[in-house]
Write a protein that holds these residues in place. Structure first.
Motif, PDB file in Angstrom:
ATOM      1  N   GLY A  51       0.777  -1.226   0.000  1.00  0.00           N
ATOM      2  CA  GLY A  51       0.000   0.000   0.000  1.00  0.00           C
ATOM      3  C   GLY A  51       0.813   1.283   0.000  1.00  0.00           C
ATOM      4  N   LYS A  52       2.080   1.198  -0.392  1.00  0.00           N
ATOM      5  CA  LYS A  52       2.942   2.388  -0.348  1.00  0.00           C
ATOM      6  C   LYS A  52       2.427   3.496  -1.262  1.00  0.00           C
ATOM      7  N   HIS A  53       2.072   3.140  -2.488  1.00  0.00           N
ATOM      8  CA  HIS A  53       1.609   4.154  -3.438  1.00  0.00           C
ATOM      9  C   HIS A  53       0.251   4.726  -3.026  1.00  0.00           C
ATOM     10  N   LEU A  54      -0.635   3.861  -2.532  1.00  0.00           N
ATOM     11  CA  LEU A  54      -1.933   4.340  -2.068  1.00  0.00           C
ATOM     12  C   LEU A  54      -1.759   5.347  -0.940  1.00  0.00           C
ATOM     13  N   TYR A  55      -0.899   5.042   0.005  1.00  0.00           N
ATOM     14  CA  TYR A  55      -0.685   5.945   1.135  1.00  0.00           C
ATOM     15  C   TYR A  55      -0.044   7.253   0.666  1.00  0.00           C
ATOM     16  N   ALA A  56       0.900   7.142  -0.268  1.00  0.00           N
ATOM     17  CA  ALA A  56       1.563   8.347  -0.785  1.00  0.00           C
ATOM     18  C   ALA A  56       0.559   9.239  -1.512  1.00  0.00           C
ATOM     19  N   PHE A  57      -0.325   8.642  -2.312  1.00  0.00           N
ATOM     20  CA  PHE A  57      -1.357   9.423  -3.001  1.00  0.00           C
ATOM     21  C   PHE A  57      -2.339  10.034  -2.006  1.00  0.00           C
ATOM     22  N   ALA A  58      -2.682   9.269  -0.963  1.00  0.00           N
ATOM     23  CA  ALA A  58      -3.655   9.745   0.024  1.00  0.00           C
ATOM     24  C   ALA A  58      -3.142  10.956   0.796  1.00  0.00           C
ATOM     25  N   GLN A  59      -1.828  11.082   0.899  1.00  0.00           N
ATOM     26  CA  GLN A  59      -1.243  12.235   1.592  1.00  0.00           C
ATOM     27  C   GLN A  59      -1.559  13.542   0.870  1.00  0.00           C
ATOM     28  N   LYS A  60      -1.873  13.438  -0.429  1.00  0.00           N
ATOM     29  CA  LYS A  60      -2.180  14.632  -1.225  1.00  0.00           C
ATOM     30  C   LYS A  60      -3.688  14.910  -1.290  1.00  0.00           C
ATOM     31  N   PHE A  61      -4.479  14.068  -0.626  1.00  0.00           N
ATOM     32  CA  PHE A  61      -5.934  14.217  -0.648  1.00  0.00           C
ATOM     33  C   PHE A  61      -6.385  15.460   0.098  1.00  0.00           C
ATOM     34  N   GLY A  62      -5.603  15.851   1.103  1.00  0.00           N
ATOM     35  CA  GLY A  62      -5.909  17.084   1.825  1.00  0.00           C
ATOM     36  C   GLY A  62      -6.817  16.919   3.025  1.00  0.00           C
TER      37      GLY A  62
END
Length: 241
Positions: A51-62
């Protein structure tokens, strides 16, 4: 407020497999094992992700609550993989190190940001909802049926969770934008359904799903999710199987 609710859900659901005794007496016939082994191997592999990429993308969700949800969602999915692996080990079914279908899904999830990743995840959750019902029907193994039943409960919530995330994106779009993304989701759904049927047809057929019924069930759930995502208010979707 929306994702605070989901954060509470994931916190409370950490013990979702606590009621299942993985060491209890259980039987899986050789015929059933022959039917489900390769299919179960693929789905177990698909449940396992760092889930590394999912978590990294989620950090930009705001939204910090959403990020916390993802932090809890990833290990919940991993627990599916761990429980299935424990069952497979007990039944002498080897684990897969990789499979091309799983690799394609992982590649699709990494293509762009959080919305694309969630859309791919939603397709996987919809397919899983129908598949695990078929797997539940396909054997007399009480232990496997209990595992499937718990995964199905989790998948119902995962589908709603992904829909709530996608709803945030759709609210900002024009009618044409919502139509375009719904159409692209349908293309992905259609292609995935055909591929999954071909690779898992033995389990699906034994579980009561010929191709027509499998297609109908997956698109029933897909239509419900699409209505929920595109409706300005909560559509109260049930996502039936």
């Amino acid at each position: 407020m929306l994702f605070k609710h989901w954060k509470e859900y994931y916190e409370q659901n950490k013990t979702h497999f606590a009621h299942i005794d993985l060491d209890r007496p259980d039987e899986l016939t050789e015929e059933e094992k022959l039917v489900i082994s390769s299919s179960l191997q693929q789905f177990q592999r698909g449940e396992h992700s760092e889930g590394k990429h999912l978590y990294a993308f989620a950090q930009k969700f705001g939204d910090p609550d959403y990020l916390d949800c993802i932090r809890l969602f990833i290990p919940e999915e991993q627990r599916h993989a761990m429980v299935l692996a424990a069952y497979m080990k007990r039944k002498g079914i080897p684990l897969l190190r990789g499979h091309w279908v799983d690799n394609v899904f992982r590649w699709l999830r990494k293509l762009s940001g959080i919305e694309n990743t969630v859309r791919v995840l939603l397709v996987a959750e919809i397919i899983a909802k129908v598949y695990y019902q078929a797997l539940f029907n396909a054997t007399s193994s009480g232990l496997l049926r209990d595992i499937c039943q718990q995964i199905l409960k989790d998948e119902d919530q995962h589908i709603l969770f992904q829909c709530d995330a996608l709803k945030q994106f759709q609210r900002k779009r024009s009618l044409f934008g919502r139509w375009f993304f719904s159409g692209s989701q349908m293309i992905l759904m259609t292609g995935t359904t055909v591929i999954v049927w071909w690779h898992h047809r033995k389990v699906l057929y034994r579980g009561g799903y010929n191709f027509r019924k499998f297609l109908k069930r997956t698109f029933t759930v897909f239509t419900e999710t699409n209505t929920y995502i595109n409706h300005r208010e909560n559509a109260g979707a049930v996502f039936p199987v």
